[in-house]
Design an enzyme around this catalytic site. Sequence first.
Site, PDB file in Angstrom:
ATOM      1  N   ILE A  50      29.897  39.364  37.522  1.00 27.68           N
ATOM      2  CA  ILE A  50      30.322  38.015  37.847  1.00 27.68           C
ATOM      3  C   ILE A  50      29.068  37.160  37.947  1.00 27.68           C
ATOM      4  O   ILE A  50      27.970  37.673  38.189  1.00 27.68           O
ATOM      5  CB  ILE A  50      31.150  37.949  39.154  1.00 27.68           C
ATOM      6  CG1 ILE A  50      30.394  38.580  40.333  1.00 27.68           C
ATOM      7  CG2 ILE A  50      32.498  38.610  38.976  1.00 27.68           C
ATOM      8  CD1 ILE A  50      31.171  38.494  41.646  1.00 27.68           C
ATOM      9  N   ASP A  51      29.226  35.871  37.732  1.00 30.16           N
ATOM     10  CA  ASP A  51      28.072  34.974  37.707  1.00 30.16           C
ATOM     11  C   ASP A  51      27.285  35.026  39.020  1.00 30.16           C
ATOM     12  O   ASP A  51      27.851  35.275  40.092  1.00 30.16           O
ATOM     13  CB  ASP A  51      28.518  33.527  37.466  1.00 30.16           C
ATOM     14  CG  ASP A  51      29.069  33.307  36.068  1.00 30.16           C
ATOM     15  OD1 ASP A  51      28.830  34.158  35.202  1.00 30.16           O
ATOM     16  OD2 ASP A  51      29.739  32.277  35.864  1.00 30.16           O
ATOM     17  N   LYS A  52      26.015  34.735  38.926  1.00 27.32           N
ATOM     18  CA  LYS A  52      25.140  34.724  40.097  1.00 27.32           C
ATOM     19  C   LYS A  52      25.678  33.816  41.198  1.00 27.32           C
ATOM     20  O   LYS A  52      25.677  34.174  42.375  1.00 27.32           O
ATOM     21  CB  LYS A  52      23.732  34.265  39.686  1.00 27.32           C
ATOM     22  CG  LYS A  52      22.754  34.123  40.846  1.00 27.32           C
ATOM     23  CD  LYS A  52      21.395  33.648  40.355  1.00 27.32           C
ATOM     24  CE  LYS A  52      20.433  33.452  41.515  1.00 27.32           C
ATOM     25  NZ  LYS A  52      19.098  32.984  41.051  1.00 27.32           N
TER      26      LYS A  52
END
Length: 312
Positions: A141-143
Amino acid sequence: MSGVQLIKITEKDDGMRLNRWFIREYPGLSLGRLQKLLRTKQIKLDGKKAEASSKLSVGQELRIPPLDNEKRAPADKKQMRPADVEFMRSLVIYKDDNLIAINKPSGLAVQGGTNTLRHVDGMLEALAFDKEEKPRLVHRIDKDTSGVLVLARNRKTADFLTKAFRMHNLSKTYLALVVGCPKKESGEIKAPLEKLGEKMVVSESGKPAVTQYQVLDSLSDKFALVAASPLTGRTHQIRAHLAHIGCPIAGDNKYFSGQRQKFANIKDILHLHAYKIEIPGLYNKALIIKAGLPETFRQDLENTGLSFKERN
């Protein structure tokens, strides 16, 4: 030759790639040296030349030249700090013999990159617990997105989950605080996406992308709390799709059509949270894992007059 080992492959390593086996068993062995040992036939499988990509099978005999020094990790490899171990373990929201799930905070990258030295992948040793091996990443998942991140604790589960994520055989639900409110209370966003620079843009030449959504609460046309479930797996899909229907996520630094709006009553961070994941087929019944909202997200909902009631 003195020091040569002949090792029988057991069920634990069945199906594992040879190079991955060496990475685990001989952390001090460089890739270049491994390739040379393979090229010169010093490493063999059942008496035959082996390749880095060779898949191990139960009962095979692996010939290994003397590599005692390579059993140790490189001298410059740092041990994990106790504070990092404590931090990673504090994120665990589910654990069994096959998988671990953590509630990843916003701002922590899943993997390393340019100028990213602290990330989940680099601290997985802290989550080995009673296992010999550290858990494995099976999705990302995105940062700047918080929420559920699932880790496999063995190769069999890793293969199952990797395939499930790739084939979109599991259900994921995200919560997003958006600026504006969708015209329909629920619906499906079908808009193909393609990459343009660092962004994903809606384009007829893009790859198919579908997101289901439901408005959980709203404040006229100013803010809304939206539950979104991606039916496809495009990069930044939810962010791009919500912006496409005129409801960008609060704090999103990429997908506002104009200059990003900032508000005095909510923090200027991405308000996107991977809230729930449902994994079918691993056990006799579907496994549902939920990650509670971060306190900052919860407080910002309150500050905008919105609410979210978590259900068991």
